[in-house]
Scaffold this motif. Structure first.
Motif, short mmCIF file in Angstrom:
data_model
loop_
_atom_site.label_atom_id
_atom_site.label_comp_id
_atom_site.label_asym_id
_atom_site.label_seq_id
_atom_site.Cartn_x
_atom_site.Cartn_y
_atom_site.Cartn_z
N HIS A 47 0.83 -1.21 0.00
CA HIS A 47 0.00 0.00 0.00
C HIS A 47 0.87 1.26 0.00
N GLY A 48 2.01 1.19 0.66
CA GLY A 48 2.92 2.34 0.62
C GLY A 48 3.51 2.58 -0.75
N MET A 49 3.62 1.52 -1.56
CA MET A 49 4.15 1.66 -2.91
C MET A 49 3.06 2.05 -3.91
N GLN A 50 1.83 1.59 -3.67
CA GLN A 50 0.70 1.93 -4.53
C GLN A 50 -0.45 2.45 -3.66
N PRO A 51 -0.32 3.63 -3.10
CA PRO A 51 -1.39 4.14 -2.23
C PRO A 51 -2.65 4.43 -3.03
N HIS A 52 -3.77 4.01 -2.48
CA HIS A 52 -5.07 4.28 -3.11
C HIS A 52 -6.02 4.80 -2.04
N PHE A 53 -6.80 5.81 -2.40
CA PHE A 53 -7.68 6.46 -1.42
C PHE A 53 -8.65 5.46 -0.80
N ALA A 54 -9.16 4.51 -1.59
CA ALA A 54 -10.17 3.59 -1.09
C ALA A 54 -9.62 2.61 -0.08
N LEU A 55 -8.31 2.37 -0.08
CA LEU A 55 -7.72 1.35 0.78
C LEU A 55 -6.90 1.93 1.92
N GLN A 56 -7.13 3.17 2.26
CA GLN A 56 -6.47 3.75 3.42
C GLN A 56 -7.01 3.10 4.70
N PRO A 57 -6.17 2.92 5.71
CA PRO A 57 -6.59 2.23 6.94
C PRO A 57 -7.51 3.09 7.80
N ILE A 58 -8.62 3.47 7.24
CA ILE A 58 -9.63 4.28 7.93
C ILE A 58 -10.96 3.55 7.81
N THR A 396 4.28 -17.72 -10.63
CA THR A 396 3.63 -16.81 -11.57
C THR A 396 2.33 -16.27 -11.01
N LEU A 397 1.59 -17.10 -10.29
CA LEU A 397 0.30 -16.67 -9.72
C LEU A 397 0.44 -16.05 -8.33
N GLU A 398 1.61 -16.05 -7.77
CA GLU A 398 1.78 -15.56 -6.39
C GLU A 398 1.32 -14.12 -6.19
N PRO A 399 1.55 -13.17 -7.12
CA PRO A 399 1.07 -11.81 -6.90
C PRO A 399 -0.45 -11.68 -6.84
N LEU A 400 -1.17 -12.76 -7.10
CA LEU A 400 -2.64 -12.73 -7.03
C LEU A 400 -3.17 -13.54 -5.85
N GLN A 401 -2.32 -13.83 -4.87
CA GLN A 401 -2.71 -14.68 -3.76
C GLN A 401 -3.04 -13.92 -2.48
N ASN A 402 -2.99 -12.60 -2.51
CA ASN A 402 -3.29 -11.79 -1.34
C ASN A 402 -4.52 -10.94 -1.63
N LYS A 403 -5.57 -11.12 -0.85
CA LYS A 403 -6.84 -10.45 -1.13
C LYS A 403 -6.71 -8.94 -1.05
N GLN A 404 -6.03 -8.42 -0.03
CA GLN A 404 -5.90 -6.98 0.12
C GLN A 404 -5.08 -6.37 -1.01
N ILE A 405 -4.04 -7.06 -1.45
CA ILE A 405 -3.23 -6.57 -2.56
C ILE A 405 -4.01 -6.67 -3.87
N ASN A 406 -4.83 -7.71 -4.01
CA ASN A 406 -5.67 -7.82 -5.20
C ASN A 406 -6.64 -6.66 -5.31
N LYS A 407 -7.06 -6.12 -4.17
CA LYS A 407 -7.97 -4.97 -4.21
C LYS A 407 -7.30 -3.76 -4.85
N HIS A 408 -6.00 -3.59 -4.61
CA HIS A 408 -5.28 -2.50 -5.27
C HIS A 408 -5.39 -2.64 -6.79
N LEU A 409 -5.18 -3.85 -7.27
CA LEU A 409 -5.26 -4.09 -8.71
C LEU A 409 -6.66 -3.84 -9.23
N LEU A 410 -7.67 -4.31 -8.51
CA LEU A 410 -9.04 -4.14 -8.97
C LEU A 410 -9.47 -2.68 -8.98
N TYR A 411 -9.08 -1.93 -7.97
CA TYR A 411 -9.44 -0.51 -7.95
C TYR A 411 -8.73 0.27 -9.06
N LEU A 412 -7.49 -0.10 -9.37
CA LEU A 412 -6.81 0.53 -10.49
C LEU A 412 -7.52 0.21 -11.81
#
Length: 427
Positions: A47-58, A396-412
Motif C-alpha cells: 500500500h505504501g508503494m501503490q497508495p489508493h484512497f479507497a484502501l487507506q486504513p480508515i 507466476t500466480l503468487e502476486p494474485l494470492q493476497n486479497k488486500q493486494i488484489n484490491k489495489h489491482l481491482l481498484y486501479l
C-alpha cells in the motif's frame, strides 16, 4: 465518445498488470529489511508503494470511495431531474456502490475466486489432469484422496485434516470420475439448495425454462479470427472508397487516422513485457539472453516484412470476436444464471474452508501447467518435470494470492475502465 476496447485490453490493462507484478515482488524483497519502512505485513508495504484512497486504513473508507464514485457516475448518466431528487439519487447510489461494486470487488479479490475462474476457463483439460494425477505424474498431496478417489493420506495428515474431510464427505459425497472443480461447484450448489427459499414457483417449471434458455458455451475460433485478419485490407479499402465517394471528408479522415494509429502502436509489446515480468524470465540468464536476441534481431525483421501489422490485426480481431454481440449475450446469460440460479436470487454460501482453498489453488496451477504446450513450457521454464513446472506456475500466480493486494489491482482497473468509458470523470 467511442471506447477503443482494443487499446484498453491490449495496451492499458497489460501495463497495469506489469506494474502490479513488479511492485508486489519488489515489496516482497523489501519486507523485513532495514529499508522496509517498518511495515509488518506485505499488504501494508505494498500500500505504501501503490497508495489508493479507497484502501487507506480508515473505517468505511472503501465504502465512502465507492459511494463518491457512484455519485459521480450518476451525475453524468442521470437526467438533471432525477439527479436532483435525493431519494432517487441515494437509492441508486447505494445499489451501485454497495450491492454491485463493493460485493463484486470483495468476490473478485479473493484468491479462491481467481483459482475458480482459472479452473472453469480450463475445464476442457480436467479429464487429462485427472488421468495424469492418477498415473502419478504429479506429486501426491494430503488431499489427493479427494482429487483422485484414492485413500493415500497418512495417519498424521488424516488427523490434521479430519474436520475438513468430514465436511467434504457429509456435504459433497464423491462421485466416481468427477473432477475437483465440479465437486466444489456441486458442493456450493447443494448449500444453496439447502438454504431456505421464499418462493412458491414450481421448481420443475423453472428447471425446464432454464434448460430451454441455456446457451451452448462459446468456443474460441482460431479459423474465424484468421479469416477476419485476411479480410481486413479489403474491408479497409471498401470503407475508404465509400468514405471518399459517398460520405463526408470528416469520416474519411477518421478512417485514415485509425489506420495510422494502429500501425504505429505494436499491440503485442505490452503483452510480451507482462509475460517477461510474470514468468521470471529476467532470473534465468539463458532464457533472458534468448529473449533479448529475439527482441533485438528477430522482432525487427518481422516488423520490416509486415509481420507486426498482421499480429496487430490478429489481436484486434480477437478482441472484436470476444466482444462480439453473440459473446456479450452469452456473458450476460452466464451472469444471470450465476446470480439467479433456477430463477431465485443466489444465496450467500458458507466461505470455503482452508482445505477447499488449497485444493482449488493446486488444481488451478496444474491446469495452467498442462494447458501450455509441452515445447513452449519446456523452453520457458527450462525443465520437463511437471512438479517443477507447477512450482514455476505457483510463482507466476503468487502476486494474485493476497486479497488486500488484489484490491489495489481491482481498484486501479475500475478507475482505468471508468476513465475510458466515462472521460467526464477525469475532465
Amino acid at each position: 465518445m467511442q471506447v477503443d476496447w482494443t487499446e484498453l485490453i491490449l495496451l492499458d490493462i497489460p501495463k497495469v498488470l506489469s506494474i502490479h507484478y513488479h511492485d508486489y515482488r519488489k515489496a516482497k524483497r523489501r519486507l523485513h529489511m532495514d529499508h522496509g519502512s517498518g511495515c509488518n505485513s506485505l499488504s501494508e508495504l505494498f500500500h505504501g508503494m501503490q497508495p489508493h484512497f479507497a484502501l487507506q486504513p480508515i473505517e468505511n473508507r472503501e465504502k465512502d470511495y465507492l459511494a463518491a464514485l457512484a455519485e459521480s457516475i450518476l451525475k453524468i448518466l442521470l437526467r438533471p431531474k432525477d439527479y436532483n431528487s435525493d431519494c432517487v439519487r441515494h437509492l441508486i447510489r447505494e445499489i451501485i456502490s454497495n450491492l454491485v461494486l463493493y460485493n463484486l470487488i470483495e468476490v473478485l479479490a479473493d484468491p479462491y475466486t481467481v483459482h475458480t475462474i482459472i479452473c472453469k476457463s480450463l475445464g476442457s483439460y480436467e479429464a487429462l489432469l485427472d488421468d495424469m494425477e492418477v498415473s502419478g505424474q504429479f506429486a501426491e498431496t494430503y488431499f489427493s484422496a479427494f482429487t483422485n478417489g484414492q485413500v493415500v493420506m497418512t495417519k498424521n495428515e488424516d488427523e490434521a485434516k479430519k474436520r475438513d474431510d468430514k465436511v467434504l464427505d457429509q456435504n459433497s459425497p464423491k462421485v466416481k470420475g468427477e473432477s475437483l472443480t465440479k465437486q466444489m461447484q456441486r458442493l456450493q450448489e447443494e448449500q444453496r439448495k439447502n438454504a431456505p427459499k421464499n418462493s412458491n414457483i414450481d421448481e420443475e417449471v423453472l428447471d425446464e425454462d432454464h434448460k430451454s434458455h441455456q446457451e451452448p458455451r462459446k468456443r474460441f475460433s482460431f479459423g474465424y479470427i484468421t479469416l477476419q485478419v485476411i479480410l481486413v485490407p479489403f474491408r479497409t479499402f471498401w470503407y475508404q472508397l465509400m468514405a471518399t465517394m459517398l460520405q463526408s471528408q470528416e469520416r474519411y479522415h477518421q478512417v485514415n487516422q485509425h489506420t495510422k494509429r494502429t500501425r504505429q502502436i505494436r499491440l503485442i509489446e505490452p503483452l510480451m513485457d507482462f509475460l517477461f515480468i510474470a514468468l521470471h524470465i529476467d532470473e534465468r540468464p539463458i532464457l533472458r539472453w534468448a529473449w533479448q536476441m529475439l527482441a533485438m534481431f528477430f522482432w525487427p525483421l518481422i516488423r520490416v516484412f509486415g509481420g507486426g501489422v498482421l499480429i496487430d490485426k490478429f489481436l484486434e480481431q480477437t478482441v472484436l470476436y470476444v466482444l462480439s454481440e453473440d459473446h456479450i449475450v452469452f456473458y450476460l446469460r452466464v451472469g444471470s444464471d450465476l446470480l439467479w440460479p433456477d430463477g431465485v436470487f443466489i444465496q450467500r454460501a458458507d466461505p470455503p474452508s482452508p482445505l477447499q482453498r488449497e485444493q482449488m489453488r493446486v488444481r488451478a496451477e496444474r491446469l495452467l501447467t498442462i494447458s501450455i504446450p509441452a515445447n513452449i513450457r519446456n523452453i520457458l521454464f527450462e525443465t520437463k518435470d511437471l512438479n517443477e513446472l507447477q512450482m514455476h506456475m505457483h510463482d507466476t500466480l503468487e502476486p494474485l494470492q493476497n486479497k488486500q493486494i488484489n484490491k489495489h489491482l481491482l481498484y486501479l482497473l475500475v478507475d482505468l475502465i471508468l476513465s475510458k468509458v466515462l472521460p467526464e470523470l477525469v475532465a
